[in-house]
Design a protein around this motif. Structure first.
Motif, mmCIF file in Angstrom:
data_model
loop_
_atom_site.group_PDB
_atom_site.id
_atom_site.type_symbol
_atom_site.label_atom_id
_atom_site.label_comp_id
_atom_site.label_asym_id
_atom_site.label_seq_id
_atom_site.Cartn_x
_atom_site.Cartn_y
_atom_site.Cartn_z
ATOM 1 N N THR A 1 -11.478 13.848 -7.952
ATOM 2 C CA THR A 1 -11.042 12.584 -7.120
ATOM 3 C C THR A 1 -11.047 12.384 -5.194
ATOM 4 O OG1 THR A 1 -9.165 13.521 -6.589
ATOM 5 C CG2 THR A 1 -9.505 12.745 -9.656
ATOM 6 N N ASP B 1 -0.434 15.020 -5.577
ATOM 7 C CA ASP B 1 0.872 14.831 -5.008
ATOM 8 C C ASP B 1 0.934 13.213 -5.118
ATOM 9 O OD1 ASP B 1 1.965 17.747 -5.315
ATOM 10 O OD2 ASP B 1 2.301 17.369 -3.065
ATOM 11 N N ASP B 2 -0.104 12.654 -4.521
ATOM 12 C CA ASP B 2 0.164 11.398 -4.637
ATOM 13 C C ASP B 2 -0.726 10.456 -5.849
ATOM 14 O OD1 ASP B 2 0.670 11.229 -1.630
ATOM 15 O OD2 ASP B 2 -1.874 11.310 -1.384
ATOM 16 N N TYR B 3 -1.098 11.903 -6.747
ATOM 17 C CA TYR B 3 -1.833 11.251 -8.580
ATOM 18 C C TYR B 3 -0.088 11.105 -9.129
ATOM 19 C CZ TYR B 3 -2.828 11.166 -12.464
ATOM 20 O OH TYR B 3 -2.418 11.236 -14.418
ATOM 21 N N GLU C 1 2.680 10.398 -7.328
ATOM 22 C CA GLU C 1 3.722 9.881 -7.432
ATOM 23 C C GLU C 1 3.267 8.151 -8.267
ATOM 24 O OE1 GLU C 1 4.837 9.746 -3.148
ATOM 25 O OE2 GLU C 1 3.876 7.623 -3.130
ATOM 26 N N ASN C 2 1.941 7.709 -7.749
ATOM 27 C CA ASN C 2 2.196 6.791 -9.063
ATOM 28 C C ASN C 2 -0.011 6.851 -9.585
ATOM 29 O OD1 ASN C 2 0.763 3.631 -10.427
ATOM 30 N ND2 ASN C 2 0.749 3.463 -7.268
ATOM 31 N N LEU D 1 -8.326 12.887 -3.901
ATOM 32 C CA LEU D 1 -6.544 11.933 -4.158
ATOM 33 C C LEU D 1 -6.396 13.145 -3.857
ATOM 34 C CD1 LEU D 1 -6.046 9.881 -6.826
ATOM 35 C CD2 LEU D 1 -5.234 9.588 -4.185
ATOM 36 N N ARG D 2 -4.634 13.186 -2.908
ATOM 37 C CA ARG D 2 -3.655 14.563 -3.112
ATOM 38 C C ARG D 2 -2.988 13.918 -4.917
ATOM 39 N NH1 ARG D 2 -1.760 15.322 1.778
ATOM 40 N NH2 ARG D 2 0.655 16.120 0.613
ATOM 41 N N ARG E 1 -8.314 3.596 -8.851
ATOM 42 C CA ARG E 1 -8.632 2.853 -7.578
ATOM 43 C C ARG E 1 -7.933 1.838 -7.160
ATOM 44 N NH1 ARG E 1 -14.440 2.781 -7.713
ATOM 45 N NH2 ARG E 1 -14.738 3.589 -6.313
ATOM 46 N N ARG F 1 -3.051 5.478 -9.362
ATOM 47 C CA ARG F 1 -4.001 5.259 -7.912
ATOM 48 C C ARG F 1 -5.708 5.734 -8.470
ATOM 49 N NH1 ARG F 1 0.743 7.973 -4.728
ATOM 50 N NH2 ARG F 1 1.055 5.236 -3.108
ATOM 51 N N GLU G 1 -8.742 17.347 -6.944
ATOM 52 C CA GLU G 1 -8.622 17.164 -5.131
ATOM 53 C C GLU G 1 -10.362 17.158 -4.927
ATOM 54 O OE1 GLU G 1 -5.541 19.339 -3.118
ATOM 55 O OE2 GLU G 1 -4.020 17.806 -4.609
#
Ligand code: PZK
Length: 287
Positions: free
Chosen positions: A271, A276-278, A280-281, A273-274, A287, A284, A268
């Motif tokens: 990147t 959990d968001d990674y 999910e997809n 990025l969360r 970028r 991501r 986190e």
């Protein structure tokens, strides 16, 4: 039509499959090694963290060097890659004096033919990062070699090219990481060439398994540094009086959870990025 994969190689904690003549699937497991031993207990999502980080760095270093990444798979733990002709050397860059570099320096004042200033301390930051190639030993313990020995293996021109690119990649990632509280002390790359003889970055890039990650907030030269990711597991293993031979110990739940949290924290921070968001997809991260 479903894709069928043929197993081609096993690493300590990763598997490699052939998809066809031109494409490989690189799968990162949740296995963890400490003191060179793979432990019987897995760290949930470790493979996804490393795969996501590697894909992140491949996407962000494309301007420095082409890489083998074709796609991040929806499972988040596997990368589809171009199949290359691999160079027979490990390309190591060291920004700090630790590990075998520190050992060699203490014995000889040199690391892979680089003469360093006298009086450097363990874990000290080097004035400039150094390129320290190694051979890929079957034993798994890579052996540091001089630039001359590396040039024998890949040719002088190719060596000069991988040296310059390795240093540029390290400077880019180390600067990015330092701003986010993580020191990348050193890192190892593997390169290959494509059908047009062009150099391509392969394997994994700037993961905590291919690099030493240290927390920046407690950094101090003159001693060994804690590992950003593996320190809980190492500290636990040290309490047991284990002889560091197979089989390694099972890790208790709190050590597993603490270790998983550190991997996710590294992901986190680097990147932005969360995690959990990674999950999910996974795309991501590109970028
Ligand atoms: C390749 N490895 C090491 C890694 C393992 C073994 N793009 C590529 N083309 C051809 N060969 C390789 C690669 C890459 N990357 C990498 N061995 C061959 C390795 C992970 C798991 F079992």
């Amino acid at each position: 039509m479903p894709e069928t994969a043929t197993h081609v190689a096993s690493g300590k904690v990763r598997e490699l499959y052939a998809l066809d003549d031109e494409r490989l699937l690189l799968v990162a497991s949740d296995r963890i090694s400490t003191f060179d031993v793979v432990l019987p207990t897995e760290i949930p999502d470790k493979g996804r963290v490393l795969t996501g980080l590697s894909a992140f760095w491949f996407a962000r270093t494309e301007d420095i060097c082409a890489n083998h990444l074709l796609a991040v798979k929806p499972d988040g733990r596997s990368l589809e890659c171009r199949r290359l002709e691999m160079l027979p050397i490990e390309c190591v860059v060291r920004g700090y004096l630790t590990g075998s570099g520190w050992k060699d320096y203490q014995a000889t004042g040199e690391v892979c033919g680089h003469t360093l200033p006298t009086g450097l301390r363990e874990s000290e930051r080097l004035a400039e990062p150094i390129f320290t190639p190694a051979t890929k030993a079957e034993s798994g313990h890579d052996e540091n070699i001089t630039r001359e020995a590396a040039a024998e293996l890949v040719g002088a021109d190719r060596l000069a090219q991988v040296e310059a690119i390795s240093l540029a990649l390290y400077r880019f990632a180390a600067e990015h990481a330092t701003k986010r509280g993580i020191i990348i002390a050193d890192t190892k790359f593997e390169f290959g060439t494509d059908g047009d003889d062009r150099l391509v970055l392969a394997d994994e890039a700037f993961t905590p398994d291919s690099s030493r990650f240290w927390p920046a907030d407690t950094y101090a030269p003159g001693r060994g540094q804690p590992s950003f990711d593996k320190q809980f597991a190492r500290d636990y293993c040290e309490t047991l009086g284990w002889d560091k031979a197979y089989p390694g110990p099972e890790l208790p739940d709190d050590v597993v959870e603490g270790t998983r949290a550190r991997y996710v924290e590294a992901f986190e921070r680097l990147t932005e990025l969360r995690f959990d968001d990674y999950l999910e997809n996974p795309e991501r991260v590109l970028r």
